[in-house]
Design a protein around this motif. Structure first.
Motif, short mmCIF file in Angstrom:
data_model
loop_
_atom_site.label_atom_id
_atom_site.label_comp_id
_atom_site.label_asym_id
_atom_site.label_seq_id
_atom_site.Cartn_x
_atom_site.Cartn_y
_atom_site.Cartn_z
N GLN A 165 0.82 -1.21 0.00
CA GLN A 165 0.00 0.00 0.00
C GLN A 165 0.86 1.26 0.00
O GLN A 165 0.60 2.21 -0.75
CB GLN A 165 -0.93 -0.02 1.21
CG GLN A 165 -2.01 -1.11 1.14
CD GLN A 165 -2.81 -1.25 2.42
OE1 GLN A 165 -2.44 -0.72 3.46
NE2 GLN A 165 -3.90 -1.99 2.36
N ALA B 231 2.58 1.72 -3.42
CA ALA B 231 1.68 2.25 -4.44
C ALA B 231 1.45 3.75 -4.25
O ALA B 231 1.39 4.51 -5.22
CB ALA B 231 0.35 1.50 -4.39
N GLU B 232 1.34 4.19 -3.00
CA GLU B 232 1.15 5.62 -2.73
C GLU B 232 2.36 6.43 -3.20
O GLU B 232 2.21 7.51 -3.79
CB GLU B 232 0.93 5.83 -1.23
CG GLU B 232 -0.41 5.30 -0.74
CD GLU B 232 -0.52 5.32 0.79
OE1 GLU B 232 0.43 5.83 1.45
OE2 GLU B 232 -1.53 4.82 1.32
N LEU C 186 4.50 5.58 -5.56
CA LEU C 186 4.59 5.55 -7.02
C LEU C 186 3.50 6.38 -7.69
O LEU C 186 3.62 6.72 -8.86
CB LEU C 186 4.52 4.10 -7.51
CG LEU C 186 5.80 3.28 -7.29
CD1 LEU C 186 5.56 1.81 -7.61
CD2 LEU C 186 6.95 3.82 -8.13
N ASP C 187 2.47 6.73 -6.94
CA ASP C 187 1.44 7.62 -7.48
C ASP C 187 1.95 9.04 -7.66
O ASP C 187 1.36 9.84 -8.39
CB ASP C 187 0.22 7.64 -6.54
CG ASP C 187 -0.71 6.47 -6.79
OD1 ASP C 187 -0.59 5.83 -7.86
OD2 ASP C 187 -1.55 6.18 -5.91
N ASP C 188 3.06 9.35 -6.99
CA ASP C 188 3.64 10.70 -7.09
C ASP C 188 5.11 10.55 -7.47
O ASP C 188 6.01 10.73 -6.65
CB ASP C 188 3.50 11.45 -5.77
CG ASP C 188 3.89 12.92 -5.89
OD1 ASP C 188 4.41 13.31 -6.95
OD2 ASP C 188 3.69 13.66 -4.92
N LYS C 189 5.35 10.20 -8.74
CA LYS C 189 6.72 9.98 -9.20
C LYS C 189 7.56 11.26 -9.14
O LYS C 189 8.77 11.22 -8.95
CB LYS C 189 6.72 9.40 -10.61
CG LYS C 189 6.19 7.97 -10.69
CD LYS C 189 6.35 7.43 -12.10
CE LYS C 189 6.04 5.93 -12.16
NZ LYS C 189 4.65 5.63 -11.82
#
Length: 341
Positions: free
Chosen positions: A297, A300-301, A303-306
């Motif tokens: 989790q 993923a968080e 990687l949501d803000d590269k």
């Protein structure tokens, strides 16, 4: 637990990973948990080794470039704190490439070919006479990485000890040329956790062989991986006595289950007969789901803000660049090449 040889908080620690794929459970128990503990009281740098990743992927560079942020997200998801640990990118530290060039003049091809780690990996990758020059010389590049940060401690597996020995050979040669200590020798910090086997029990756990459970694995991927795990092939029926040694399921239970007393009781029951592989795999799957759910989790968080990951890596690389350029300036001076200074 911090090893006794790290009682001195002034020790400088360098560690890192090649950016050739997402990190897996082997990385987690073998080094990542240790790095999280070490960062609280020691100066620690983690190097994302993208250039080293190209030594055997130069004709498939996307395998490296596409995984840089995956590796950074893995670090953050397991608890690496960029306020305590410097995260940096190898390709953004030009001093390391310059150090590699200087050191290359002090090491013979024969010495590189004798390096046991290199010999083993050349055989493993079936390079034979087609070995890339960059791969052959990566012990020199690794020496540049270590000395570039004045690292005194390098967490490694036993198979990497020859690399550190070669680093220290280079350090001694530079210091001899300088007539004093310009660089510091390093020593290994070996993990007390045995290397986690692959899920198939046959080969080294690898990102590319598909026999590892990645930190970002989905619930279904974890379930499938556990169901396919190697157990005792002679344990055909539930009532049959089984072997726990070499049984991958029990190895993973020992590494990850929070109640080792419970695992010990399972082992006794399995050896006596009366415990099926399906049951042990169900127990392991539930355990791994609990371990990986929060990591997945968080990963993923991140990687949501590269953009945030890039900025974080850039900030760490800026700090690392300053450190490595000072070392490079000192080594360049050993060869009398600081003529503009």
């Amino acid at each position: 637990m911090i090893p006794n040889n790290l009682a001195n908080p002034q020790e400088v620690i360098l560690t890192g990973d090649r950016a050739t794929g997402p990190l897996h459970l082997g990385h987690y128990v073998g080094s990542l948990k240790q790095r999280v503990a070490l960062q609280k009281d020691h100066e620690q740098t983690i190097l994302v080794a993208d250039m080293q990743g190209l030594t055997d992927n130069a004709f498939n560079p996307a395998k490296v470039s596409s995984n840089i942020l995956n590796v950074v997200a893995d670090y953050l998801a397991v608890g690496i704190d960029p306020k305590q640990t410097t995260l940096c990118l190898q390709s953004q530290l030009p001093a390391l490439a310059e150090l590699t060039m200087y050191y290359s003049n002090l090491v013979s091809v024969a010495r590189l070919q004798r390096n046991p780690t290199v010999k083993a990996e050349v055989k493993d990758k079936n390079f034979e006479r087609g070995i890339p020059a960059g791969f052959l010389t990566y012990p020199i590049s690794q020496a540049a990485d270590i000395t570039g940060f004045n690292a005194t401690i390098v967490p490694v597996g036993e198979d990497q000890i020859p690399m550190l020995e070669q680093t220290n050979e280079i350090v001694r040669k530079i210091n001899a040329l300088a007539g004093g200590e310009i660089l510091k020798e390093c020593r290994p910090m070996l993990s007390k956790v045995p290397r986690l086997p692959s899920t198939d029990g046959k080969a080294k756990m690898s990102k590319s062989l598909g026999n590892a459970i990645n930190l970002g694995a989905s619930e279904q991927e974890i379930r499938v991986a556990v169901k396919s795990m190697y157990t005792d092939p002679s344990h055909l029926r539930v009532e049959d006595p089984g072997q726990t040694e070499g049984n991958v399921v029990f190895t993973y239970l020992e590494a990850f289950h929070p109640d080792q007393g419970y695992v010990d009781r399972l082992k006794v029951q399995y050896r006596q007969g009366g415990l099926g592989d399906g049951t042990t795999k169900t127990i392991l799957e539930e355990c791994l789901q609990e371990v990986l759910r929060p990591i997945r989790q968080k990963r993923a968080e991140f990687l949501d803000d590269k953009g945030q990951l890039i900025e974080l890596l850039k900030a760490g690389s800026d700090i690392a660049r300053e450190k490595t350029e000072q070392v490079m300036f000192d080594v360049r001076g050993v060869f009398g090449l600081n003529i503009f200074s």
